[in-house]
Design a protein around this motif. Structure first.
Motif, PDB file in Angstrom:
ATOM      1  N   CYS A   1       0.899  -4.558   4.105  1.00  0.00           N
ATOM      2  CA  CYS A   1      -0.297  -3.972   4.712  1.00  0.00           C
ATOM      3  C   CYS A   1      -1.201  -3.373   3.641  1.00  0.00           C
ATOM      4  N   LEU A   2      -0.637  -2.523   2.791  1.00  0.00           N
ATOM      5  CA  LEU A   2      -1.453  -1.849   1.782  1.00  0.00           C
ATOM      6  C   LEU A   2      -1.951  -2.814   0.711  1.00  0.00           C
ATOM      7  N   GLU A   3      -1.138  -3.786   0.339  1.00  0.00           N
ATOM      8  CA  GLU A   3      -1.584  -4.782  -0.631  1.00  0.00           C
ATOM      9  C   GLU A   3      -2.760  -5.576  -0.087  1.00  0.00           C
ATOM     10  N   SER A   4      -2.733  -5.878   1.206  1.00  0.00           N
ATOM     11  CA  SER A   4      -3.838  -6.641   1.792  1.00  0.00           C
ATOM     12  C   SER A   4      -5.142  -5.867   1.742  1.00  0.00           C
ATOM     13  N   VAL A   5      -5.068  -4.541   1.750  1.00  0.00           N
ATOM     14  CA  VAL A   5      -6.277  -3.714   1.668  1.00  0.00           C
ATOM     15  C   VAL A   5      -6.737  -3.585   0.220  1.00  0.00           C
ATOM     16  N   LEU A   6      -5.826  -3.250  -0.664  1.00  0.00           N
ATOM     17  CA  LEU A   6      -6.193  -2.987  -2.057  1.00  0.00           C
ATOM     18  C   LEU A   6      -6.583  -4.247  -2.806  1.00  0.00           C
ATOM     19  N   SER A   7      -6.172  -5.416  -2.328  1.00  0.00           N
ATOM     20  CA  SER A   7      -6.530  -6.677  -2.996  1.00  0.00           C
ATOM     21  C   SER A   7      -7.831  -7.268  -2.465  1.00  0.00           C
ATOM     22  N   GLN A   8      -8.522  -6.550  -1.583  1.00  0.00           N
ATOM     23  CA  GLN A   8      -9.788  -7.045  -1.056  1.00  0.00           C
ATOM     24  C   GLN A   8     -10.803  -7.216  -2.184  1.00  0.00           C
ATOM     25  N   SER A   9     -11.624  -8.239  -2.062  1.00  0.00           N
ATOM     26  CA  SER A   9     -12.657  -8.466  -3.072  1.00  0.00           C
ATOM     27  C   SER A   9     -13.744  -7.403  -3.017  1.00  0.00           C
ATOM     28  N   TYR A  10     -13.812  -6.649  -1.928  1.00  0.00           N
ATOM     29  CA  TYR A  10     -14.756  -5.531  -1.788  1.00  0.00           C
ATOM     30  C   TYR A  10     -13.997  -4.246  -2.110  1.00  0.00           C
ATOM     31  N   PRO A  11     -14.213  -3.632  -3.285  1.00  0.00           N
ATOM     32  CA  PRO A  11     -13.348  -2.537  -3.735  1.00  0.00           C
ATOM     33  C   PRO A  11     -13.800  -1.143  -3.315  1.00  0.00           C
ATOM     34  N   ASP A  12     -14.990  -1.004  -2.707  1.00  0.00           N
ATOM     35  CA  ASP A  12     -15.545   0.323  -2.423  1.00  0.00           C
ATOM     36  C   ASP A  12     -14.898   0.897  -1.165  1.00  0.00           C
ATOM     37  N   LEU A  13     -13.718   1.459  -1.329  1.00  0.00           N
ATOM     38  CA  LEU A  13     -12.960   1.935  -0.176  1.00  0.00           C
ATOM     39  C   LEU A  13     -11.999   3.031  -0.584  1.00  0.00           C
ATOM     40  N   GLU A  14     -11.529   3.749   0.400  1.00  0.00           N
ATOM     41  CA  GLU A  14     -10.409   4.662   0.243  1.00  0.00           C
ATOM     42  C   GLU A  14      -9.381   4.324   1.312  1.00  0.00           C
ATOM     43  N   VAL A  15      -8.107   4.525   0.993  1.00  0.00           N
ATOM     44  CA  VAL A  15      -7.023   4.244   1.925  1.00  0.00           C
ATOM     45  C   VAL A  15      -6.282   5.547   2.179  1.00  0.00           C
ATOM     46  N   ILE A  16      -6.231   5.934   3.440  1.00  0.00           N
ATOM     47  CA  ILE A  16      -5.520   7.150   3.825  1.00  0.00           C
ATOM     48  C   ILE A  16      -4.275   6.725   4.598  1.00  0.00           C
ATOM     49  N   VAL A  17      -3.111   6.867   3.963  1.00  0.00           N
ATOM     50  CA  VAL A  17      -1.843   6.493   4.585  1.00  0.00           C
ATOM     51  C   VAL A  17      -1.224   7.748   5.183  1.00  0.00           C
ATOM     52  N   VAL A  18      -1.052   7.749   6.492  1.00  0.00           N
ATOM     53  CA  VAL A  18      -0.514   8.924   7.189  1.00  0.00           C
ATOM     54  C   VAL A  18       0.944   8.655   7.549  1.00  0.00           C
ATOM     55  N   ASP A  19       1.851   9.345   6.834  1.00  0.00           N
ATOM     56  CA  ASP A  19       3.281   9.240   7.124  1.00  0.00           C
ATOM     57  C   ASP A  19       3.590  10.170   8.292  1.00  0.00           C
ATOM     58  N   ASP A  20       3.842   9.570   9.459  1.00  0.00           N
ATOM     59  CA  ASP A  20       4.075  10.344  10.678  1.00  0.00           C
ATOM     60  C   ASP A  20       5.531  10.805  10.742  1.00  0.00           C
ATOM     61  N   CYS A  21       5.948  11.493   9.658  1.00  0.00           N
ATOM     62  CA  CYS A  21       7.335  11.986   9.538  1.00  0.00           C
ATOM     63  C   CYS A  21       8.319  10.850   9.835  1.00  0.00           C
ATOM     64  N   SER A  22       8.073   9.701   9.205  1.00  0.00           N
ATOM     65  CA  SER A  22       8.898   8.525   9.461  1.00  0.00           C
ATOM     66  C   SER A  22      10.286   8.705   8.846  1.00  0.00           C
ATOM     67  N   PRO A  23      11.349   8.363   9.577  1.00  0.00           N
ATOM     68  CA  PRO A  23      12.701   8.546   9.040  1.00  0.00           C
ATOM     69  C   PRO A  23      13.091   7.520   7.980  1.00  0.00           C
ATOM     70  N   ASP A  24      12.271   6.465   7.793  1.00  0.00           N
ATOM     71  CA  ASP A  24      12.603   5.454   6.785  1.00  0.00           C
ATOM     72  C   ASP A  24      11.809   5.741   5.511  1.00  0.00           C
ATOM     73  N   ALA A  25      11.533   4.719   4.728  1.00  0.00           N
ATOM     74  CA  ALA A  25      10.920   4.898   3.407  1.00  0.00           C
ATOM     75  C   ALA A  25       9.398   4.845   3.428  1.00  0.00           C
ATOM     76  N   CYS A  26       8.763   4.966   4.596  1.00  0.00           N
ATOM     77  CA  CYS A  26       7.297   4.871   4.654  1.00  0.00           C
ATOM     78  C   CYS A  26       6.628   5.919   3.769  1.00  0.00           C
ATOM     79  N   GLY A  27       7.149   7.148   3.786  1.00  0.00           N
ATOM     80  CA  GLY A  27       6.556   8.205   2.971  1.00  0.00           C
ATOM     81  C   GLY A  27       6.646   7.895   1.491  1.00  0.00           C
ATOM     82  N   ALA A  28       7.792   7.393   1.046  1.00  0.00           N
ATOM     83  CA  ALA A  28       7.953   7.054  -0.373  1.00  0.00           C
ATOM     84  C   ALA A  28       7.036   5.904  -0.767  1.00  0.00           C
TER      85      ALA A  28
END
Length: 761
Positions: free
Chosen positions: A20-47
């Motif tokens: 998911c995040l690679e698909s955003v950061l590899s966009q040819s249009y770079p003028d963006l910010e990505v806000i990843v919200v870890d909803d207290c996930s019990p797996d490795a999403c926060g890491a």
């Protein structure tokens, strides 16, 4: 301030968050910010969020202290967003390549609307990709931006947050946020569309919506599915508050009441009928609450088809047993209809087989010929060139073309149109003397004494074919090699473009047929074209004068379940500048357009004649497609985009190393390809020398008379055939690019005569 704030809530999606995040950061249009919200996930999403934030300053990781749900997680991203537009993306979905660039361009074109709605495609764990069936509502035709009242059909789209870009100032001004609970998209999307002063659409797949095999929230039975009632309470409460605070907009807002009621009733019906959502113990409770909601919010004036009105009435009246009985009756009716259809199909098949046997007992017609291409597509390829030569040189033979009804319009006047699988088609196959095809002949066909079957093949072979695929299971895809050899044994002639093709076909299709090494018939039109023909084709395609048109035609990749372009074509033309444009043509097995037409990228996948595209273009970019051999006869530049060579060689295999005998410059990736064109290597002296050697090896007989030689030999029985014009004496096909550099060409050998191949099995 970035242009886009991409908000990604993450909860138990560690297996998909990287993509998911690679698909955003590899966009040819770079003028963006990505806000990843870890909803207290019990797996490795926060890491994972922290990992991406550490390596890219455009990423911010937000960690919530406890699990709050998708809506509050998105709200946490909203509070921190600073971009002009808000883009939501679930942690298990991905952005399509070039999506943000297309969104940015469309926003600019339409004057910074409050909301831009774009399309999506469902991607399944099997690799299948299916575009949204309601995509017609996203047409870009007509004025833009507009109000929802001008395009109310937008409410028929999936009511989700991630298929829209919302102007942040508009969302803040209207106080739009997400509620807690399931179906949190509902109280967001309806208010967004109903209150937006300007809306625009983008007819392009920008999001790949992952359909997980297991683990989807909405696909898990739970009491939380009862939240849908609270969400629609919020939608109607919002509408009431707007009516009170904005009395001047009362007529416009009031018109949405019946629409919202119908959408709510449809949604409740979907939740109730899906077996993976409601536990059995809650079904009666759900229906009771649905009855209350339908009575509370029902408004006359929501027209609907009779079956829909019946479902809504049963829901409103709470007639659970009646509803269940009608569903069972409907399922029984469908099964009965399917069984009847299967029986009728089987009876029709038996009748057609009997009809074919009867027709084979009738005399053969020496003045009939049937032509077809792989997939029963339209009039094209080598069979098309031979059909034209039949009509010109042997007018006593009446020709017919077999193709699907949707392709009948491509067949020229005077040629009979046949639909495969009909009685007329089987009659023609049984009684015509000449059968011409570029792939396997029809299953069930039995060659009669006196019939002549001409196999043209499908271009000069670069990739492995025939029996060589026995060791290539990814490419063979369950090929029945016994049937392949039975088909080979029915051939009388095989048309070959050059010695390489002859040697390959004789080995991979061993049989008793005769080789006609006369050239590639489908290239005749390329050799005979005039400057006026080229100018007319370019004008038809809308290629501006002075523009260098690059034809991009990649081949099918057997080792991929889904086909995709390896190039960001919009980025390519943007880097090359206004002088260049790209004509993108998908392989026939691709199943859809290769690119979105817009600006200086034109998708021509639906164009019926690839030869016309070759003539209209100034250069070819391909990977491992046999089109390079046809295009070489034009003596125009060819650039090979040899991406994933190891994977292609391992899966399909090639008959010679393209790097040791290329038709022009080779680029390994997108940046190298841009450099080849920007630096002029695409039409330099070295490119011309490589092309000359390639033409001498693979185009010795392509002088515009290949089809004529085949017809004179097979139909007219002539042995003294027209001589081949040597390469050095041929007139180069006219091109619109004025700056192409050409090199002297070598003398070409004379054509080989017919060769009889003995069966070596």
């Amino acid at each position: 301030m970035p242009r886009f704030s991409v908000i990604v809530p993450a909860y138990q999606v560690q297996a998909y968050l990287h993509a998911c995040l690679e698909s955003v950061l590899s966009q040819s249009y770079p003028d963006l910010e990505v806000i990843v919200v870890d909803d207290c996930s019990p797996d490795a999403c926060g890491a994972i969020a922290d990992e991406f934030a550490a390596r890219d300053p455009r990423v911010r990781a937000v960690h919530l202290p406890d699990n709050q749900g998708l809506g509050p997680a998105r709200n946490a991203g909203l509070e921190r967003a600073g971009g002009d537009y808000l883009v939501f993306l679930d942690g298990d979905d991905t952005l399509a390549p070039g999506a943000l660039g297309a969104v940015a361009d469309r926003i600019k074109e339409t004057g910074e609307p409050d909301v831009l709605v774009y399309d999506y495609a469902r991607t399944y764990w099997t690799g299948e990709t299916v575009r949204n069936q309601a995509a017609a509502h996203l047409t870009e035709q007509g004025p833009a931006p507009f109000r929802l009242t001008d395009r109310p059909g937008l409410l028929k789209l999936l009511m989700v947050a991630w298929n829209k870009a919302v102007r942040r100032e508009f969302a803040e001004r209207e106080g739009l946020t997400f509620p807690p609970g399931y179906y949190e998209d509902t109280p967001w999307t309806y208010p967004v569309l109903m209150t937006a002063q300007s809306v625009a659409t983008l007819d392009r797949v920008c999001v790949h919506y992952r359909q997980r095999r297991q683990g989807s929230i909405l696909g898990t039975p739970s009491v939380r599915h009862l939240d849908v009632f609270d969400q629609y309470d919020r939608v109607f409460a919002f509408l009431e508050s707007r009516l009170q605070s904005h009395p001047e907009s009362h007529p416009e807002l009031s018109r949405w009441r019946p629409v919202l009621y119908r959408r709510m009733a449809d949604h409740l019906t979907t939740v109730y009928t899906r077996p993976d959502r409601l536990p059995r113990s809650l079904r009666a409770e759900f229906l009771r609450r649905a009855r209350v909601h339908c009575r509370r919010y029902r408004v006359p004036g929501a027209p609907a088809p009779l079956p829909v009105r019946l479902r809504h009435a049963l829901l409103r009246l709470g007639l659970r047993r009646t509803y269940t009985a009608l569903r069972l009756a409907s399922a029984l009716r469908r099964r009965t209809a399917n069984g009847t259809t299967a029986l009728l199909h089987a009876a029709r098949t038996v009748a057609l087989r009997l009809h074919y046997r009867v027709q084979r007992c009738l005399p053969l017609r020496a003045d009939r010929a049937v032509f077809a291409v792989e997939g029963n597509r339209g009039y094209a390829g080598d069979p098309g060139a031979l059909e034209e030569a039949f009509r010109r040189l042997a007018p006593h033979v009446r020709t017919a073309w077999a193709a699907g009804r949707e392709h009948h319009h491509t067949v020229p006047p005077g040629t009979r149109r046949l639909t495969p699988g009909t009685a007329a088609h089987w009659t023609a196959l049984a009684r015509s003397r000449y059968l011409v095809r570029d792939s396997a002949f029809d299953a069930g066909l039995l060659r009669r004494r006196g019939q002549i079957l001409v196999q043209t093949q499908n271009g000069t072979p670069l990739k492995h074919m025939g029996l060589d695929l026995q060791e290539r299971p990814a490419a063979a895809r369950g090929t029945d090699f016994a049937r392949l050899l039975r088909d080979v044994d029915s051939w009388d002639y095989v048309v070959s473009a050059n010695l390489h093709s002859t040697l390959t076909w004789e080995r991979v299709h061993p049989g008793g047929w005769t080789t006609l090494e006369y050239g590639q018939p489908r290239t005749d039109v390329l050799q005979r074209a005039t400057a006026a023909d080229v100018a007319r084709l370019r004008e038809t395609l809308g290629i501006p004068e002075g523009t260098v048109a690059i034809l991009y035609a990649p081949t099918h990749r057997d080792y991929r379940r889904t086909q995709r372009t390896a190039l960001d074509l919009e980025r390519v033309v943007r880097r090359l500048g206004p002088r260049f444009m790209v004509l993108a043509r998908a392989h026939p097995r691709h199943g859809g357009p290769l690119a979105r037409s817009g600006g200086r990228v034109l998708d021509v996948s639906d164009h019926p004649h690839v030869e016309s595209l070759c003539l209209a273009s100034d250069a070819l970019v391909t990977d491992y497609s046999a089109l390079m051999f046809d295009y070489a006869g034009l003596d125009r530049p060819i650039v090979i985009h040899a991406d994933e060579p190891e994977a292609y060689e391992a899966a399909r295999g090639t008959y010679f190393d393209l790097g040791s005998c290329p038709p022009g410059a080779i680029a390994r990736d997108e940046d190298e390809l841009i450099g080849v064109f920007a630096g002029g290597d695409w039409h330099g002296a070295r490119s011309a020398r490589l092309r000359a050697a390639f033409r001498e090896r693979f185009c010795p007989y392509d002088d515009g008379r290949a089809a004529e030689r085949v017809v004179r030999r097979v139909v007219l029985g002539e042995r003294d055939l027209p001589p081949v014009v040597p390469l050095a004496a041929r007139r180069p096909a006219p091109s619109a690019a004025a700056s192409l550099v050409r090199a002297p060409l070598a003398t070409v050998p004379q054509p080989a005569g017919p060769r009889t191949v003995t069966d070596s099995r």
